[in-house]
Design a protein around this motif. Sequence first.
Motif, short mmCIF file in Angstrom:
data_model
loop_
_atom_site.label_atom_id
_atom_site.label_comp_id
_atom_site.label_asym_id
_atom_site.label_seq_id
_atom_site.Cartn_x
_atom_site.Cartn_y
_atom_site.Cartn_z
N ARG A 254 0.36 -1.08 0.03
CA ARG A 254 -0.34 0.23 -0.45
C ARG A 254 1.17 1.27 0.07
O ARG A 254 0.49 2.55 -1.07
CB ARG A 254 -0.88 -0.47 1.69
N ASN B 170 -5.24 -6.60 -8.79
CA ASN B 170 -6.66 -5.71 -7.32
C ASN B 170 -5.75 -4.36 -7.75
O ASN B 170 -6.17 -3.16 -7.53
CB ASN B 170 -7.17 -6.40 -6.45
N GLU B 171 -4.31 -4.64 -7.62
CA GLU B 171 -3.54 -2.82 -7.47
C GLU B 171 -3.38 -3.00 -9.11
O GLU B 171 -3.49 -0.98 -8.39
CB GLU B 171 -2.32 -4.03 -7.46
N GLU C 203 -5.55 -2.23 -11.08
CA GLU C 203 -6.84 -2.07 -10.90
C GLU C 203 -6.89 -0.10 -9.97
O GLU C 203 -8.19 0.60 -10.35
CB GLU C 203 -8.46 -3.10 -10.91
N ASP C 204 -6.84 -0.89 -9.37
CA ASP C 204 -7.24 0.82 -8.50
C ASP C 204 -5.57 1.44 -8.84
O ASP C 204 -6.02 2.82 -8.23
CB ASP C 204 -5.97 0.07 -6.99
N ILE C 205 -4.91 1.72 -9.48
CA ILE C 205 -3.77 2.56 -9.34
C ILE C 205 -3.74 3.28 -10.98
O ILE C 205 -3.13 4.14 -10.97
CB ILE C 205 -2.69 2.10 -9.12
N ASP D 37 -12.90 -3.63 -14.85
CA ASP D 37 -12.23 -5.01 -13.96
C ASP D 37 -11.16 -6.04 -13.91
O ASP D 37 -10.83 -6.12 -14.87
CB ASP D 37 -13.81 -4.72 -13.14
N GLU D 38 -10.97 -6.41 -13.12
CA GLU D 38 -9.79 -7.75 -12.91
C GLU D 38 -10.77 -8.65 -14.01
O GLU D 38 -9.95 -9.44 -14.62
CB GLU D 38 -10.32 -8.82 -11.65
#
Length: 515
Positions: free
Chosen positions: A182, A206-207, A209-211, A235-236
């Motif tokens: 994180r 997931n990382e 998709e997030d960043i 999305d994933e």
Amino acid sequence: MSTAPILLEMRSITKEFPGVKALSDVNLVVREGEIHAICGENGAGKSTLMKVLSGVYPYGSYSGQIFYGGTESRFGDIRASEKAGIVIIHQELALVPHMSITENLFLGNEPTRNGAYDWKGANRKAIELLAQVGLRDDPDTLIKDIGVGKQQLVEIAKAFAKDVKLLILDEPTAALNVNDSRHLLDLLREFKRQGITSIMISHKLNEIEDIADSITILRDGKTVETLQVGAEGVDEDRIVRGMVGRELHNRFPEHTPNIGEVFFEVHNWTVRHPISADRLVCKNSSFNVRRGEIVGFAGLMGAGRTELAMSLFGRSYGVYLSGQIFKDGQEIQLKSVSDAIKNGLAYVSEDRKSIGLNLLDDIKTSMVAAKLSKITHHGVIDQVEEHKAAEQYREALRVKAPTVDEGVTKLSGGNQQKVVLAKWMFTDPELLILDEPTRGIDVGAKYEIYGIIQRLADQGKGVIVISSELPELLGLCDRIYTVFEGTITGEVPRNEADPELLMKQMTSTKKMPTR
């Protein structure tokens, strides 16, 4: 879609090795100030593409064009790309363990004053660089004395010492715990605010998709597509579909366990740190494994999961103080790795490249290395049997290689992991301990390895899985133990486990009642 100027454009990049086309007409466009992710299965060509960009594979060894900052670039080596502000941080960190943080920061780029190394100036600059990445350790600290998460930050600080404009990170969070991951992602966001462009290769979708602002997907050495994350609602599942070329409705193969009786037990296992006499890495640990069962061990980085596993496997780590091991109700003594193998234990290390494999060996040599006695007659290895055994495992585990004579260093991470699994399956173990078995490998290869693990359990073997990824433990394991600061703090059956409960038990010294 972003309207920022294009910083990097790679056109029609093709890279061949003897007998293999690693990249075929690949295109990549990266805009200034964005975080651009590159995704793909192992062997898709992601790292090869970045090595072409950074000059590791110099101009002339590939075809195609690289435009950087609006002009064509022909980097002859990595120094040339670094001079232009392109810095790559590889998955295997390039730090010298027995040198200080400062010495590593300026290695090959040492500051001098009046013809001598400027120690004061170097330390002062080191403190400034470390502050940029949020690291407050003494710059005189040796690299070996800081954790992997901090080592990753030192590598990034090195990039700032080279006036980075385009930062390339290859699997930057693969070896990091949740908190360190994180922190690193937050750091990339801060770099973005400073106008620094980043390219990130990662299997942690997931990382991504997030960043990420944009995602380029490679498959079999070719560009599949580039997705704009915000505009296209990525999305994933959408990323996975691009990576594997099909819908992957379940990340774990369907499995109905057939769990038998308890056959392996550990009672009050206590082990001291190999150097610090006052530090216990395992504290009165007790657990058991049933035949046909997949047992997970969850814990944050440094919790003591690996230390527990290695100390059980022939006392490979630490100083044994007390505790007992029982197999089928009888106490056994495992004072060496040889003892452990003879008693049906196998251990697949979290570090396949440094410990799990000899990268100078070929596939067949690696697969039979842990129990040569099976193919040895009168002190001589039977090469026909060696080849036959290796070929059987290559087919059974679907290792992607033309022959078992191929060097393991040429394999993708997922296929290297399959070779390590084969090496220990060859010993005919009753208990297989897998430490981070899917670290650094893609979603398709993970699915295959999960299937292998399930098939081993179906054969009546016990399997222990140590993983830093809670979704992996929740999707794969029949029962999960949690570990915190060397203590087993809880035991949860699969149908009662959830991330919140596991995290609570992974971060508390209070021992929870077993279920």
